[in-house]
Scaffold this motif. Structure first.
Motif, PDB file in Angstrom:
ATOM      1  N   PRO A 137       0.693  -1.221   0.154  1.00 46.03           N
ATOM      2  CA  PRO A 137      -0.096  -0.132   0.043  1.00 46.03           C
ATOM      3  C   PRO A 137       0.967   1.128   0.098  1.00 46.03           C
ATOM      4  CG  PRO A 137       0.031  -0.994   2.378  1.00 46.03           C
ATOM      5  CD  PRO A 137       0.734  -1.974   1.140  1.00 46.03           C
ATOM      6  N   SER A 138       0.452   2.102  -0.295  1.00 46.87           N
ATOM      7  CA  SER A 138       1.038   3.505  -0.498  1.00 46.87           C
ATOM      8  C   SER A 138       1.636   4.136   0.564  1.00 46.87           C
ATOM      9  CB  SER A 138       0.187   4.736  -1.076  1.00 46.87           C
ATOM     10  OG  SER A 138      -0.237   4.357  -2.357  1.00 46.87           O
ATOM     11  N   VAL A 139       0.870   3.934   1.965  1.00 45.27           N
ATOM     12  CA  VAL A 139       1.436   4.137   3.202  1.00 45.27           C
ATOM     13  C   VAL A 139       2.635   3.634   3.708  1.00 45.27           C
ATOM     14  CG1 VAL A 139      -0.015   2.412   4.600  1.00 45.27           C
ATOM     15  CG2 VAL A 139       0.575   4.725   5.773  1.00 45.27           C
ATOM     16  N   VAL A 140       2.781   2.379   3.228  1.00 47.30           N
ATOM     17  CA  VAL A 140       4.183   1.763   3.340  1.00 47.30           C
ATOM     18  C   VAL A 140       5.563   2.205   2.182  1.00 47.30           C
ATOM     19  CG1 VAL A 140       5.250  -0.655   3.179  1.00 47.30           C
ATOM     20  CG2 VAL A 140       3.063  -0.419   4.195  1.00 47.30           C
ATOM     21  N   LEU A 141       4.930   2.290   1.102  1.00 45.77           N
ATOM     22  CA  LEU A 141       5.994   2.736   0.128  1.00 45.77           C
ATOM     23  C   LEU A 141       6.488   3.966   0.211  1.00 45.77           C
ATOM     24  CD1 LEU A 141       3.895   1.171  -3.061  1.00 45.77           C
ATOM     25  CD2 LEU A 141       5.797   0.124  -1.969  1.00 45.77           C
ATOM     26  N   ALA A 142       5.498   5.118   0.696  1.00 42.83           N
ATOM     27  CA  ALA A 142       6.011   6.387   0.888  1.00 42.83           C
ATOM     28  C   ALA A 142       7.316   6.657   1.658  1.00 42.83           C
ATOM     29  CB  ALA A 142       4.984   7.230   1.284  1.00 42.83           C
ATOM     30  N   PRO A 143       7.371   6.006   2.795  1.00 45.27           N
ATOM     31  CA  PRO A 143       8.549   6.052   3.455  1.00 45.27           C
ATOM     32  C   PRO A 143       9.901   5.583   3.008  1.00 45.27           C
ATOM     33  CG  PRO A 143       6.870   4.920   5.047  1.00 45.27           C
ATOM     34  CD  PRO A 143       6.157   5.553   3.807  1.00 45.27           C
ATOM     35  N   MET A 144       9.529   4.537   2.230  1.00 41.47           N
ATOM     36  CA  MET A 144      10.637   3.623   1.689  1.00 41.47           C
ATOM     37  C   MET A 144      11.228   4.571   0.605  1.00 41.47           C
ATOM     38  SD  MET A 144       9.133   0.056   1.375  1.00 41.47           S
ATOM     39  CE  MET A 144      10.684  -0.869   0.689  1.00 41.47           C
ATOM     40  N   LEU A 145      10.229   5.499  -0.083  1.00 35.85           N
ATOM     41  CA  LEU A 145      10.711   6.295  -1.136  1.00 35.85           C
ATOM     42  C   LEU A 145      11.493   7.319  -0.444  1.00 35.85           C
ATOM     43  CD1 LEU A 145      10.694   7.095  -4.381  1.00 35.85           C
ATOM     44  CD2 LEU A 145       8.728   7.973  -3.810  1.00 35.85           C
ATOM     45  N   PRO A 158       0.375   9.153   0.629  1.00 35.05           N
ATOM     46  CA  PRO A 158      -0.749   9.287   1.661  1.00 35.05           C
ATOM     47  C   PRO A 158      -1.326  10.448   2.387  1.00 35.05           C
ATOM     48  CG  PRO A 158       1.089   7.655   2.062  1.00 35.05           C
ATOM     49  CD  PRO A 158       1.463   8.526   1.139  1.00 35.05           C
ATOM     50  N   LEU A 159      -2.208  10.381   2.982  1.00 38.78           N
ATOM     51  CA  LEU A 159      -2.815  11.554   3.434  1.00 38.78           C
ATOM     52  C   LEU A 159      -1.982  12.088   4.816  1.00 38.78           C
ATOM     53  CD1 LEU A 159      -6.774  10.978   3.709  1.00 38.78           C
ATOM     54  CD2 LEU A 159      -5.550  12.242   2.180  1.00 38.78           C
ATOM     55  N   ASN A 160      -1.265  11.174   5.466  1.00 39.48           N
ATOM     56  CA  ASN A 160      -0.420  11.518   6.601  1.00 39.48           C
ATOM     57  C   ASN A 160       1.224  12.092   6.171  1.00 39.48           C
ATOM     58  OD1 ASN A 160       0.490   9.019   6.173  1.00 39.48           O
ATOM     59  ND2 ASN A 160       0.608   8.458   8.011  1.00 39.48           N
ATOM     60  N   ALA A 161       1.280  11.930   4.845  1.00 40.01           N
ATOM     61  CA  ALA A 161       2.708  12.274   4.312  1.00 40.01           C
ATOM     62  C   ALA A 161       2.923  13.638   3.832  1.00 40.01           C
ATOM     63  CB  ALA A 161       2.836  11.234   3.249  1.00 40.01           C
ATOM     64  N   ASP A 162       3.978  14.386   3.919  1.00 40.77           N
ATOM     65  CA  ASP A 162       4.057  15.491   3.579  1.00 40.77           C
ATOM     66  C   ASP A 162       4.328  15.666   1.807  1.00 40.77           C
ATOM     67  OD1 ASP A 162       4.986  18.093   2.713  1.00 40.77           O
ATOM     68  OD2 ASP A 162       6.455  18.315   4.276  1.00 40.77           O
ATOM     69  N   PRO A 163       3.522  16.090   1.055  1.00 38.31           N
ATOM     70  CA  PRO A 163       3.450  16.009  -0.406  1.00 38.31           C
ATOM     71  C   PRO A 163       4.623  16.579  -0.935  1.00 38.31           C
ATOM     72  CG  PRO A 163       1.788  17.589   0.301  1.00 38.31           C
ATOM     73  CD  PRO A 163       1.926  16.837   1.568  1.00 38.31           C
ATOM     74  N   ASP A 164       5.195  17.760  -0.131  1.00 38.42           N
ATOM     75  CA  ASP A 164       6.420  18.314  -0.828  1.00 38.42           C
ATOM     76  C   ASP A 164       7.535  17.539  -0.735  1.00 38.42           C
ATOM     77  OD1 ASP A 164       4.839  20.814  -1.122  1.00 38.42           O
ATOM     78  OD2 ASP A 164       5.363  21.630   1.024  1.00 38.42           O
ATOM     79  N   LEU A 165       7.547  16.436  -0.229  1.00 40.34           N
ATOM     80  CA  LEU A 165       8.860  15.450  -0.229  1.00 40.34           C
ATOM     81  C   LEU A 165       9.052  14.911  -1.327  1.00 40.34           C
ATOM     82  CD1 LEU A 165       8.726  14.065   3.566  1.00 40.34           C
ATOM     83  CD2 LEU A 165      10.081  15.852   2.759  1.00 40.34           C
ATOM     84  N   LEU A 289       5.780   8.462  -8.695  1.00 36.91           N
ATOM     85  CA  LEU A 289       6.382   9.380  -7.417  1.00 36.91           C
ATOM     86  C   LEU A 289       8.022   9.193  -7.500  1.00 36.91           C
ATOM     87  CD1 LEU A 289       3.999   8.630  -4.646  1.00 36.91           C
ATOM     88  CD2 LEU A 289       4.198  10.695  -5.982  1.00 36.91           C
ATOM     89  N   THR A 290       8.985  10.197  -7.228  1.00 37.28           N
ATOM     90  CA  THR A 290      10.286   9.949  -6.797  1.00 37.28           C
ATOM     91  C   THR A 290      10.350  11.139  -5.690  1.00 37.28           C
ATOM     92  OG1 THR A 290      10.622  11.799  -8.647  1.00 37.28           O
ATOM     93  CG2 THR A 290      10.809   9.574  -9.221  1.00 37.28           C
ATOM     94  N   ARG A 291      11.417  11.118  -4.947  1.00 39.21           N
ATOM     95  CA  ARG A 291      12.022  11.891  -4.119  1.00 39.21           C
ATOM     96  C   ARG A 291      12.090  13.238  -4.531  1.00 39.21           C
ATOM     97  NH1 ARG A 291      15.699   7.951  -3.087  1.00 39.21           N
ATOM     98  NH2 ARG A 291      17.242   9.461  -3.542  1.00 39.21           N
ATOM     99  N   LYS A 292      11.528  14.245  -3.714  1.00 33.54           N
ATOM    100  CA  LYS A 292      11.941  15.740  -4.345  1.00 33.54           C
ATOM    101  C   LYS A 292      13.505  15.951  -4.390  1.00 33.54           C
ATOM    102  CE  LYS A 292       9.134  18.721  -4.165  1.00 33.54           C
ATOM    103  NZ  LYS A 292       8.061  19.420  -5.291  1.00 33.54           N
TER     104      LYS A 292
END
Length: 318
Positions: A137-145, A158-165, A289-292
């Motif tokens: 799920p995206s909530v797991v992938l976002a911190p890995m990215l 995810p809703l709890n992630a900072d989109p600016d990252l 998605l990629t890291r900023k």
């Protein structure tokens, strides 16, 4: 004037120690992982606090605990070191040619529909590039990215992630459908199967907040219906599939995934059946998605290009 950490004396050794303390709370363990003594680690921590001009850590019963400033700085150190690692790989790949390792993240639907065929092409055209795929799920992938464990992902912020990252390139909405075992009683109903008929059976759902669950819940509410009375919740797609195959339970899954299990390559029936229902199921748009600020390696550029070609329906010659 903005604080200039480099001019104030921030060193690579400081970055490495802070990054290690993001992963573990004992200074002795961090020192051991870096191959330095505990007194040397303590001296580095004092230097970091002097450079930052702020308290970086406090002592606790479990060892030390990074302050809010320390944790934010540490998380950035993780990303800076990952960028340096990527830079070294990039140099190596340009010197040695088109080779390297790429880590992809993806939610289930696009993984089956686009990542899998892209990897088939990459294995033929770029045999020196190896690929790892993390499905979740995206909530797991976002911190890995975010911390550099993934080069890119086909997922959502995810809703709890900072989109600016993240740098986000929206791709497409993900169609979903209801599935059941091949000889399920609902397969004998006239189509489209009504929502009220679906509610007569157990449902298998991913955890609350998962996009496909939210989609199904909203579709039912839009029709003025309550949620299914009996719900089995699991984050495992394999367990979801096994439950549906071996019981009368039904559940929503990405249509591309459902079709890959509903039909074998020769066109004969697979292990589950797709229920054509009156529910309109389209999961929210997923993105590339990629890291900023990330500079992708040469291998990551090749792999992401091939994946996006599949997403865009472009035909490539193997």
């Amino acid at each position: 004037m903005a604080l200039d950490l480099l001019r104030r004396g921030m060193k690579i050794s400081h970055l490495r120690l802070l990054a290690e303390l993001v992963r573990q709370s004992r200074l002795t363990d961090a020192a051991s992982a870096l191959g330095i003594t505990q007194p040397a680690a303590s001296r580095l921590m004092s230097e970091i606090e002097h450079v930052a001009g702020a308290e970086i850590y406090v002592r606790s019963g479990r060892g030390i605990e990074l302050t809010e400033v320390g944790r934010k700085l540490g998380e950035r150190c993780v990303r800076v070191l990952q960028e340096l690692t990527d830079a070294a790989l990039d140099v190596e790949h340009h010197v040695s040619g088109q080779r390297g390792h790429v880590n992809i993240g993806s939610v289930t639907g696009p993984a089956v529909e686009y990542v899998l065929p892209a990897i088939r092409h990459i294995r033929l055209s770029y045999p020196e590039i190896s690929v790892s795929v993390e499905i979740g799920p995206s909530v797991v992938l976002a911190p890995m990215l975010e911390d550099g464990r993934l080069d890119f992902s086909l997922s959502r912020v995810p809703l709890n992630a900072d989109p600016d990252l993240f740098d986000e390139r929206p791709l497409r909405r993900e169609p979903a459908c209801m599935v059941a075992r091949l000889d399920h009683p609902l397969t004998r109903h006239s189509t489209p199967v009504t929502a009220s008929a679906l509610l007569g059976f157990d449902w298998v759902f991913p955890p609350v907040g998962a996009p496909i669950r939210t989609t199904a819940e909203c579709a039912l509410r839009d029709m003025g219906l309550q949620l299914p009375p009996k719900i089995l919740t699991t984050s495992s797609f394999l367990f979801t599939l096994a439950t549906i195959q071996r019981s009368n339970a039904i559940g929503p899954v990405a249509r591309s995934v459902a079709e890959s299990f509903a039909w074998l390559p020769d066109g004969s029936p697979g292990s589950i059946g797709i229920l054509e229902t009156e529910l309109s199921l389209f999961v929210e748009t997923y993105s590339f998605l990629t890291r900023k600020g990330q500079v992708p390696t040469a291998a990551a550029q090749i792999v992401s290009r091939e994946v996006l070609r599949e997403v865009n329906g472009e035909k490539v010659q193997a």
